[in-house]
Design a protein around this motif. Sequence first.
Motif, PDB file in Angstrom:
ATOM      1  N   ALA A 387       0.826  -1.213   0.000  1.00 20.52           N
ATOM      2  CA  ALA A 387       0.000   0.000   0.000  1.00 20.52           C
ATOM      3  C   ALA A 387       0.860   1.262   0.000  1.00 20.52           C
ATOM      4  CB  ALA A 387      -0.938  -0.007   1.198  1.00 20.52           C
ATOM      5  N   TYR A 388       1.933   1.270   0.780  1.00 23.25           N
ATOM      6  CA  TYR A 388       2.795   2.452   0.868  1.00 23.25           C
ATOM      7  C   TYR A 388       3.411   2.783  -0.489  1.00 23.25           C
ATOM      8  CZ  TYR A 388       7.014   5.152   2.005  1.00 23.25           C
ATOM      9  OH  TYR A 388       8.010   6.098   2.019  1.00 23.25           O
ATOM     10  N   LEU A 389       3.934   1.771  -1.178  1.00 26.15           N
ATOM     11  CA  LEU A 389       4.554   2.009  -2.478  1.00 26.15           C
ATOM     12  C   LEU A 389       3.532   2.471  -3.504  1.00 26.15           C
ATOM     13  CD1 LEU A 389       7.060  -0.982  -2.686  1.00 26.15           C
ATOM     14  CD2 LEU A 389       7.498   1.379  -2.002  1.00 26.15           C
ATOM     15  N   GLN A 390       2.323   1.930  -3.444  1.00 25.66           N
ATOM     16  CA  GLN A 390       1.286   2.372  -4.369  1.00 25.66           C
ATOM     17  C   GLN A 390       0.900   3.826  -4.110  1.00 25.66           C
ATOM     18  OE1 GLN A 390      -0.451   0.574  -7.087  1.00 25.66           O
ATOM     19  NE2 GLN A 390       1.594  -0.281  -6.846  1.00 25.66           N
ATOM     20  N   ARG A 391       0.932   4.235  -2.860  1.00 25.63           N
ATOM     21  CA  ARG A 391       0.655   5.638  -2.535  1.00 25.63           C
ATOM     22  C   ARG A 391       1.737   6.543  -3.108  1.00 25.63           C
ATOM     23  NH1 ARG A 391       0.483   5.149   3.678  1.00 25.63           N
ATOM     24  NH2 ARG A 391       0.508   7.443   3.623  1.00 25.63           N
ATOM     25  N   ILE A 392       2.980   6.071  -3.100  1.00 29.27           N
ATOM     26  CA  ILE A 392       4.075   6.870  -3.649  1.00 29.27           C
ATOM     27  C   ILE A 392       3.925   7.012  -5.164  1.00 29.27           C
ATOM     28  CG2 ILE A 392       6.570   6.940  -4.033  1.00 29.27           C
ATOM     29  CD1 ILE A 392       6.884   5.669  -1.276  1.00 29.27           C
ATOM     30  N   VAL A 393       3.495   5.944  -5.830  1.00 25.38           N
ATOM     31  CA  VAL A 393       3.255   6.041  -7.274  1.00 25.38           C
ATOM     32  C   VAL A 393       2.213   7.121  -7.562  1.00 25.38           C
ATOM     33  CG1 VAL A 393       2.340   4.830  -9.297  1.00 25.38           C
ATOM     34  CG2 VAL A 393       3.949   3.671  -7.766  1.00 25.38           C
ATOM     35  N   ARG A 394       1.142   7.131  -6.785  1.00 27.43           N
ATOM     36  CA  ARG A 394       0.125   8.177  -6.961  1.00 27.43           C
ATOM     37  C   ARG A 394       0.717   9.558  -6.671  1.00 27.43           C
ATOM     38  NH1 ARG A 394      -3.111   4.523  -4.092  1.00 27.43           N
ATOM     39  NH2 ARG A 394      -3.089   5.864  -2.246  1.00 27.43           N
ATOM     40  N   ALA A 395       1.544   9.636  -5.627  1.00 31.10           N
ATOM     41  CA  ALA A 395       2.168  10.917  -5.286  1.00 31.10           C
ATOM     42  C   ALA A 395       3.062  11.400  -6.423  1.00 31.10           C
ATOM     43  CB  ALA A 395       2.979  10.786  -3.992  1.00 31.10           C
ATOM     44  N   GLY A 396       3.738  10.475  -7.100  1.00 34.77           N
ATOM     45  CA  GLY A 396       4.572  10.844  -8.237  1.00 34.77           C
ATOM     46  C   GLY A 396       3.749  11.448  -9.362  1.00 34.77           C
ATOM     47  N   LEU A 397       2.592  10.856  -9.654  1.00 30.07           N
ATOM     48  CA  LEU A 397       1.723  11.411 -10.688  1.00 30.07           C
ATOM     49  C   LEU A 397       1.203  12.786 -10.293  1.00 30.07           C
ATOM     50  CD1 LEU A 397       1.915   8.510 -11.811  1.00 30.07           C
ATOM     51  CD2 LEU A 397      -0.517   8.673 -12.383  1.00 30.07           C
ATOM     52  N   GLU A 398       0.843  12.930  -9.024  1.00 27.00           N
ATOM     53  CA  GLU A 398       0.361  14.228  -8.545  1.00 27.00           C
ATOM     54  C   GLU A 398       1.453  15.282  -8.658  1.00 27.00           C
ATOM     55  OE1 GLU A 398      -1.510  14.603  -4.818  1.00 27.00           O
ATOM     56  OE2 GLU A 398      -3.055  13.114  -5.220  1.00 27.00           O
ATOM     57  N   ALA A 399       2.679  14.928  -8.301  1.00 25.14           N
ATOM     58  CA  ALA A 399       3.786  15.878  -8.357  1.00 25.14           C
ATOM     59  C   ALA A 399       4.044  16.354  -9.779  1.00 25.14           C
ATOM     60  CB  ALA A 399       5.048  15.243  -7.781  1.00 25.14           C
ATOM     61  N   LEU A 400       3.701  15.516 -10.758  1.00 30.37           N
ATOM     62  CA  LEU A 400       3.873  15.879 -12.161  1.00 30.37           C
ATOM     63  C   LEU A 400       2.660  16.622 -12.712  1.00 30.37           C
ATOM     64  CD1 LEU A 400       5.550  12.586 -13.428  1.00 30.37           C
ATOM     65  CD2 LEU A 400       6.628  14.822 -13.186  1.00 30.37           C
ATOM     66  N   GLY A 401       1.674  16.888 -11.859  1.00 26.08           N
ATOM     67  CA  GLY A 401       0.497  17.636 -12.279  1.00 26.08           C
ATOM     68  C   GLY A 401      -0.631  16.789 -12.818  1.00 26.08           C
ATOM     69  N   HIS A 402      -0.513  15.475 -12.737  1.00 24.10           N
ATOM     70  CA  HIS A 402      -1.548  14.583 -13.275  1.00 24.10           C
ATOM     71  C   HIS A 402      -2.499  14.169 -12.145  1.00 24.10           C
ATOM     72  CE1 HIS A 402       0.829  14.572 -16.885  1.00 24.10           C
ATOM     73  NE2 HIS A 402       1.844  13.937 -16.302  1.00 24.10           N
ATOM     74  N   ARG A 403      -3.262  15.111 -11.665  1.00 28.51           N
ATOM     75  CA  ARG A 403      -4.113  14.852 -10.501  1.00 28.51           C
ATOM     76  C   ARG A 403      -5.254  13.882 -10.824  1.00 28.51           C
ATOM     77  NH1 ARG A 403      -2.808  17.860  -6.272  1.00 28.51           N
ATOM     78  NH2 ARG A 403      -1.522  19.720  -6.584  1.00 28.51           N
ATOM     79  N   ASP A 404      -5.857  14.030 -11.994  1.00 28.61           N
ATOM     80  CA  ASP A 404      -6.945  13.122 -12.359  1.00 28.61           C
ATOM     81  C   ASP A 404      -6.436  11.692 -12.465  1.00 28.61           C
ATOM     82  OD1 ASP A 404      -8.697  15.233 -12.434  1.00 28.61           O
ATOM     83  OD2 ASP A 404      -8.655  15.450 -14.623  1.00 28.61           O
ATOM     84  N   GLU A 405      -5.281  11.544 -13.099  1.00 30.47           N
ATOM     85  CA  GLU A 405      -4.721  10.196 -13.253  1.00 30.47           C
ATOM     86  C   GLU A 405      -4.293   9.615 -11.896  1.00 30.47           C
ATOM     87  OE1 GLU A 405      -4.050  12.754 -15.140  1.00 30.47           O
ATOM     88  OE2 GLU A 405      -4.695  12.129 -17.153  1.00 30.47           O
ATOM     89  N   ALA A 406      -3.791  10.469 -11.005  1.00 28.62           N
ATOM     90  CA  ALA A 406      -3.447   9.997  -9.659  1.00 28.62           C
ATOM     91  C   ALA A 406      -4.695   9.491  -8.948  1.00 28.62           C
ATOM     92  CB  ALA A 406      -2.799  11.120  -8.855  1.00 28.62           C
ATOM     93  N   ARG A 407      -5.800  10.231  -9.103  1.00 31.62           N
ATOM     94  CA  ARG A 407      -7.070   9.806  -8.498  1.00 31.62           C
ATOM     95  C   ARG A 407      -7.538   8.481  -9.087  1.00 31.62           C
ATOM     96  NH1 ARG A 407     -11.038  13.297 -10.909  1.00 31.62           N
ATOM     97  NH2 ARG A 407     -10.924  11.654 -12.487  1.00 31.62           N
ATOM     98  N   ASP A 408      -7.293   8.287 -10.381  1.00 26.76           N
ATOM     99  CA  ASP A 408      -7.756   7.080 -11.059  1.00 26.76           C
ATOM    100  C   ASP A 408      -6.709   5.972 -11.059  1.00 26.76           C
ATOM    101  OD1 ASP A 408     -10.293   8.091 -11.662  1.00 26.76           O
ATOM    102  OD2 ASP A 408      -9.541   9.129 -13.439  1.00 26.76           O
TER     103      ASP A 408
END
Length: 649
Positions: A387-408
């Motif tokens: 779960a922790y690593l998957q959260r980091i993957v989402r955080a990486g997408l968010e940091a790149l400005g891909h908020r919708d994709e991070a949510r999905d």
Amino acid sequence: MLQRERTIVAGALRSALSQAFGLDHDPVVEVPPQRRLGDLASPCALHLARELRQAPRAIATRLVECLELPEGFERVTVEGAGYVNFHFARSRFAATMIDAVPVARSASVDSRSKVIVEHTNINPNKAAHIGHLRNAVLGDVLARALRQLGQTTEVQNYIDDTGVQVADVVVGFLDLRGCSVADIEALPEPFDYVCWDLYSEVGRWYEADPKRLELRRRTLHALEAGEGRRAEAGRLLARRIVARHLATMARIDIDYDLLTRESEILRLDFFVAAFEQLKETGAVRFEESGKNAGCWVMPLADSEEFQGLEDPDKVIVRSDGTVTYVGKDIAYQLWKFGLLGRDFEYARFDGGPLWETAPSEPEAGDAGDERFGEGSRVINVIDARQAYLQRIVRAGLEALGHRDEARDSIHFAYEMVALSARTAERLGFSGDARLEMSGRKGIGVKADDLLDQLETKSRDEILERRGPDGTDRDDEAASEDIGVLARQIAVAALRFFMARATTTRVIAFDIDDATSFEGESGPYLQYSIVRARNIRRRLREEGLAQEVHRSRVASLPDGVWSDDLWDLVLLASQCQEVVERAAATLELSLIARHAVDLAQKFHAIYHRHPILHEQDADLRDARLAVTQVFERSLQALAQILGVPLPARM
């Protein structure tokens, strides 16, 4: 089916509320807990009592006065404290169920969008074990459910062919055992079993002399670079193991659209492209000092999601230049959404229907009209420990400005699998406690060994129920080879057991429980379908109609539908809603539970409502209609669960 009726009732109530009280209100419509209260009910009068400053029952009574009874309903009543209850015209509703598709395209699905489901993802360094089976079954059931609902779905299996686990087995072959690449290629099957033993052996070899870990580091570099004897051994090892894994999964009817190889992510510089984006946006930084000196890390201390962690900074590139799992996962996730600006080359795996990412070589071919990736939603089926690593993957997408994709970016988490004490003992493990797996220590049950045991147990059960020559106890010839039937029962046992528990529970797999013909099991569902089919077979043998048509059902008097028959019809009408809810919440046990509920209700009415010897034509046809509805509904759920349905048992 019932979903459509809910919508109709909600519309009628909405109109009545507007007429009676001038309100624009979306009423809740639900299935009441007791059949005497009706087939559908709404508590809207209770919800509006404070706003209207009236007693709920008075509001409900006024609503009924203004209500135009929807087509297909016999009456509407006020019950209890103020529920508005609707009662179907039973014969008309049952008639619509005769030809209805139990699980059809969902109105909420946009087939132009694509959902990518990634599952299985076994390290290609040894045989698959029982824990991998839960991952694969959950991912497969989810994909089947999404496709049944009309969702374009792509199933990917990520092959980590450059990781530590593969490196360790390469070290084991080349350095511990002194093999050549040709020696590895010449090893007989089952190759994955050989690697299973070697993987635990090389772990002990490292412990005896930690300096040998330098060989792991050298091998990791070689695998990532894709050059030299170690890389060649790694490619051969991974390909042979993947072929074995695919064969194991095929035994339980699991397949994929695409194998994505980590080596290709590295070769095509997917991570380089992602890394440049991360650096440009300031999402990663280079550490000059401290324990992460020389590493590129993603600082997460300021993120609300990661607050409170002792060490919130995640290393993306190690000081020796190798990329961590999460770094490669971020690049892969960007590609899945079509955000990386580059693509793989593709080839058919061993010339079959399955595609794989492949080196750019003339003989590799290309995917033609096939387009992979570019998903609108990505569901990664990975156990809860990640779960922790998957959260980091989402955080990486968010940091790149891909908020919708991070949510999905959705982590479909599940708990692990152990063995019950009696199953562990059956499989040769001693001890009273249930057995938990450890691939590094060589402790665990290989998936193929478990499937072999399930098939053996299923075969014994068949022979127990039939005569010693393989015929049924009533001397009717068996319609299928016992070996084929044993496999079908084993597949049903395994798949249903893995899907029936909620994903938040650690499950202890038990062979006797899984293969039981009674209770909550896959074989119980199979037996239920066979029983329903036998009714129609006996009708045919007696020269009677095997099916009743919709027009005939619609003409039956409502009095033929006893409450237990009617309960089964209503339960069958909820299949669509159950599958939609399961797919939306990722709680696939809802589908398994609904299938069992259907089977149990059918068995409860089987003896109370005989068909073959019923003299009253109306009663016989009503019972036959219920049997038809049950059979179609359970078949639909079984197909999603991946439970094969034999003609006989």
